[in-house]
Structure formats: C-alpha cells, structure tokens
Design a protein around this motif. Structure first.
Motif, short mmCIF file in Angstrom:
data_model
loop_
_atom_site.label_atom_id
_atom_site.label_comp_id
_atom_site.label_asym_id
_atom_site.label_seq_id
_atom_site.Cartn_x
_atom_site.Cartn_y
_atom_site.Cartn_z
N MET A 52 0.80 -1.19 -0.03
CA MET A 52 0.10 -0.25 0.08
C MET A 52 0.91 1.25 0.18
SD MET A 52 -3.30 -1.01 2.40
CE MET A 52 -2.26 -1.67 3.79
N ILE A 53 1.88 1.25 0.74
CA ILE A 53 2.71 2.39 0.57
C ILE A 53 3.47 2.57 -0.51
CG2 ILE A 53 5.04 3.46 1.89
CD1 ILE A 53 3.98 1.99 4.57
N ALA A 54 3.72 1.53 -0.94
CA ALA A 54 4.54 1.93 -2.52
C ALA A 54 3.44 1.87 -3.62
CB ALA A 54 5.18 0.38 -2.83
N GLY A 55 2.16 2.01 -3.22
CA GLY A 55 1.14 2.20 -4.52
C GLY A 55 0.69 0.92 -5.19
N ALA A 56 1.41 -0.24 -4.90
CA ALA A 56 0.96 -1.17 -5.59
C ALA A 56 -0.27 -1.86 -5.28
CB ALA A 56 2.04 -2.25 -5.44
N MET A 57 -1.08 -1.65 -4.03
CA MET A 57 -2.39 -1.80 -3.69
C MET A 57 -2.89 -0.81 -2.95
SD MET A 57 -2.75 -4.89 -0.64
CE MET A 57 -1.82 -6.04 -1.72
N MET A 81 8.13 9.24 -6.94
CA MET A 81 8.79 9.44 -5.62
C MET A 81 8.98 8.24 -4.70
SD MET A 81 6.89 13.00 -4.29
CE MET A 81 8.01 13.08 -2.86
N VAL A 82 8.53 7.17 -5.16
CA VAL A 82 8.91 5.85 -4.28
C VAL A 82 9.73 4.76 -5.11
CG1 VAL A 82 7.84 4.00 -3.09
CG2 VAL A 82 6.69 6.32 -3.03
N GLY A 83 10.77 4.26 -4.37
CA GLY A 83 11.34 3.04 -4.94
C GLY A 83 10.91 1.85 -4.17
N TRP A 84 10.58 0.86 -5.10
CA TRP A 84 9.82 -0.26 -4.39
C TRP A 84 10.49 -1.66 -4.77
CZ3 TRP A 84 7.51 -3.30 -1.41
CH2 TRP A 84 6.40 -4.19 -1.51
N LEU A 85 10.84 -2.41 -3.67
CA LEU A 85 11.61 -3.70 -3.97
C LEU A 85 10.71 -4.70 -3.20
CD1 LEU A 85 13.72 -5.73 -5.02
CD2 LEU A 85 15.03 -5.13 -3.07
N PRO A 86 9.80 -5.41 -3.94
CA PRO A 86 9.18 -6.46 -3.19
C PRO A 86 10.02 -7.70 -2.70
CG PRO A 86 8.06 -5.97 -5.40
CD PRO A 86 9.62 -5.51 -5.23
#
Length: 246
Positions: A52-57, A81-86
């Motif tokens: 959710m924080i990464a905007g993926a959900m 603005m967000v870098g996201w590593l699942p």
C-alpha cells in the motif's frame, strides 16, 4: 528542533485480503532520512502494508500522504517518488540487466542522457557491470535481488520501500546492502525495511515498528529500545500479542 512536516504520514490504514483483516487502523509517520524497521512474524501484515505504501495496492480505508500529498488524489506519486523492492523482484525474463534498468527508468519518466547516467551509476554502485548483458531470466536469486534493488534506486526516490531485501544475498552483499541503506538515509532518503530479523533492524534502522495480526503493537526509536529489550518486545508480541505503549 526540527519542525518540518513528515515525508510520509499514514493514518488509519486498513486493508482486507482473502476475507480477513490484513492491516487494521495503522498509523505511522516518518521524517526525511529516517530508517524504519518493520518487524513481524509471517502473516503479520508487513508485505500488505508495504504494498500500500508503494502504491501497488489500494487501501480499503485510511490515507497515505507523501510530502503532504494524498496517494489516492495523486496516483502518479508512487511512480516518481517511491522506490519499491518486493520480496520477490518482478523481472522481465527476456530483457538483459541493462535493458531492464533502461525500461524501468522510462517508466519513471527518465530519458536520454539522464537515463543513461542513472543506469551507469546504478551498474557501478551495485556492481552489476559483469552481468549487464545477461538476460534477467538467467540470473541467480542474489543477482535478481540486486537488479531489483537497482530498479528501486534508479530514479533517486524520496522514499525507499524494501521487503526482505537481504533474501538470497551472501554475507558480503548483506554488508554492502546495509551500507547502501545508511548512505541513502544520510542523503535524506526515507527508508522502510521489512524484515523478521532483529539484527537487521539494530544494524541500520533509527526507528522500529512491530506488527501483529495487522495491528501496530509497538513503535519507537531503536536506540531507546536497545537490542535486548527489543528482542523481548518482539517475542512478547509474536507469542502473546501483548501491546506495549510506544
């Protein structure tokens, strides 16, 4: 005294998954350059929170504000603005490492010489030059993880969100990852690091939050808790669901 507004502000964030409450009424706030260790046993809600924080959900309810702007009202914020590593880096198997970085850069509005410089910087910083021409589908798990981290860092995000980033890394790579997180924080990047390993939190994090069954049960500075006290907090919450005031 620092009176600047927080970079990230989460208010009463809630999300259901598979018919159950995955995250409930989560509230957090982080300033620039802070490193938050998000702790919890499997199923505590860490990955859902980060998604959710990464905007993926999208959350079912509650708000996420980044630099004062609401994610729902400004859906493009996460991309820029967000870098996201699942936990498992999603890669295009048929692209080389360099092509993968270039594609991710274009998705984040990088082009021309800016994109070339960003890719060169990441290749050098994460020591990807030897595998730059290799197809992503032929990489080892550790190499895939490093490429995923490179994609997350490529556009110099204000917020870096990492879900179990040390998975499949050898001890030397883990040490390098820790130093990278410290360097990012020193440069003003806010970092959220999800893990179930206490030593990861005490090594690099300035703050800690412990989730249990989707609820925040403890939050505070790492230095205030101390390694031994933090271990006891984690054990009590994981085993007994005991709430401890921040």
């Amino acid at each position: 005294m620092n009176t600047s507004p927080p970079l990230l502000q989460i208010d009463r964030l809630t999300r259901h998954r598979a018919g159950r409450m995955a995250v409930q009424d989560l509230c957090l706030s982080l300033g620039r350059g802070e490193v938050l260790g998000l702790l919890g046993v499997n199923g505590a809600g860490k990955s859902t929170t980060l998604s959710m924080i990464a905007g993926a959900m999208r959350p079912d309810s509650g708000t996420i504000r980044l630099n004062g702007q609401d994610f729902v009202e400004h859906p493009g914020l996460a991309r820029t603005m967000v870098g996201w590593l699942p936990e498992r880096a999603p890669l295009w198997q048929e692209l080389t490492v360099l092509e993968h970085l270039q594609a991710h850069g274009r998705l984040r509005n990088l082009n021309g010489s800016v994109l070339r410089q960003a890719c060169e910087t990441i290749v050098q910083r994460l020591e990807l030059s030897d595998i730059a021409p290799r197809l992503a589908g032929l990489l080892s798990q550790g190499q895939r993880q490093r490429l995923g981290l490179g994609c997350a860092l490529l556009h110099k995000p204000a917020l870096l969100v990492l879900d179990e980033p040390a998975n499949a890394l050898d001890p030397v790579q883990v040490a390098a990852l820790r130093q990278l997180i410290r360097d990012e924080a020193a440069a003003g990047t806010t970092v959220i690091l999800s893990t179930h390993l206490l030593n990861e939190v005490t090594a690099v994090c300035t703050r800690v939050a412990i989730l249990h069954q989707g609820q925040l049960r403890y939050a505070g500075p790492v230095e205030d808790a101390g390694a031994q006290a933090l271990e006891q907090q984690f054990f009590d919450i994981a085993m007994h669901g005991r709430s401890v005031a921040a």
